[in-house]
Structure formats: structure tokens, C-alpha cells
Design a protein around this motif. Structure first.
Motif, PDB file in Angstrom:
ATOM      1  N   THR A  32      36.813  42.139  42.994  1.00  0.00           N
ATOM      2  CA  THR A  32      35.598  41.361  43.250  1.00  0.00           C
ATOM      3  C   THR A  32      35.235  40.532  42.036  1.00  0.00           C
ATOM      4  N   VAL A  33      35.323  41.118  40.873  1.00  0.00           N
ATOM      5  CA  VAL A  33      35.002  40.396  39.635  1.00  0.00           C
ATOM      6  C   VAL A  33      35.958  39.228  39.446  1.00  0.00           C
ATOM      7  N   GLU A  34      37.238  39.438  39.742  1.00  0.00           N
ATOM      8  CA  GLU A  34      38.217  38.366  39.581  1.00  0.00           C
ATOM      9  C   GLU A  34      37.953  37.224  40.563  1.00  0.00           C
ATOM     10  N   TYR A  35      37.600  37.557  41.817  1.00  0.00           N
ATOM     11  CA  TYR A  35      37.297  36.510  42.792  1.00  0.00           C
ATOM     12  C   TYR A  35      36.044  35.729  42.397  1.00  0.00           C
ATOM     13  N   ILE A  36      35.042  36.400  41.897  1.00  0.00           N
ATOM     14  CA  ILE A  36      33.823  35.710  41.463  1.00  0.00           C
ATOM     15  C   ILE A  36      34.150  34.780  40.298  1.00  0.00           C
ATOM     16  N   GLY A  37      34.975  35.249  39.366  1.00  0.00           N
ATOM     17  CA  GLY A  37      35.389  34.401  38.246  1.00  0.00           C
ATOM     18  C   GLY A  37      36.147  33.182  38.718  1.00  0.00           C
ATOM     19  N   LEU A  38      37.014  33.362  39.701  1.00  0.00           N
ATOM     20  CA  LEU A  38      37.779  32.235  40.252  1.00  0.00           C
ATOM     21  C   LEU A  38      36.864  31.223  40.938  1.00  0.00           C
ATOM     22  N   ILE A  39      35.893  31.716  41.682  1.00  0.00           N
ATOM     23  CA  ILE A  39      34.945  30.822  42.354  1.00  0.00           C
ATOM     24  C   ILE A  39      34.116  30.055  41.327  1.00  0.00           C
TER      25      ILE A  39
END
Length: 81
Positions: A32-39
Motif C-alpha cells: 500500500t505504501v509503495e502504491y501511494i508513493g507511485l501515485i
């Protein structure tokens, strides 16, 4: 004597198993943290492109492609505009 050796073996085994499982517990929610960072990274790039010049060909191309992608959500591939 055998009882003490068995107890020591069981204690060491239990301690090592618990230590081995600890890093996995710390990785919960990492995706989840990685997806938020990507967004957030994508949003930053979009802001930079739009601020670079709204009339530039890069900004209009990027905005058009993003709008086409959003409009095409749910459509079958190849049935687009």
C-alpha cells in the motif's frame, strides 16, 4: 541429561522460529505504501508537465492521453475511439 538437552533444543528452535517470523510482520502494508508513493510520483510529474506550459505539445499530449485512458476505463481493448 537428555531432558535438559531436549529442553535447550526446543527453546533455541522456538526462539529462532520467532526471530525468523518478525521481519514478515514488519512488512505488512508495504504494498500500500509503495502504491501511494507511485501515485504521488505520477501526480508530481503531471503537475510539472502542466506547469511547464499548458500550450506546449508535451503537456497537451500527456493530458489528452490521460483523459483518453480515464474515458476508456471499462471498455474492451481495441474498441476505443
Amino acid at each position: 541429561m537428555y531432558r535438559a538437552i531436549g529442553f535447550a533444543h526446543a527453546t533455541v528452535h522456538h526462539t529462532l522460529q520467532r526471530a525468523h517470523r518478525m521481519p514478515a510482520a514488519r512488512e505488512e502494508g508495504q504494498g500500500t505504501v509503495e502504491y501511494i508513493g507511485l501515485i504521488l510520483l505520477l501526480a508530481g510529474v503531471m503537475v510539472a508537465v502542466v506547469k511547464a506550459g499548458h500550450d506546449s505539445s508535451i503537456a497537451s499530449t500527456v493530458v489528452k492521453k490521460v483523459q483518453d485512458s480515464i474515458d476508456g476505463v471499462g471498455q474492451a481493448p481495441g474498441s476505443g475511439r
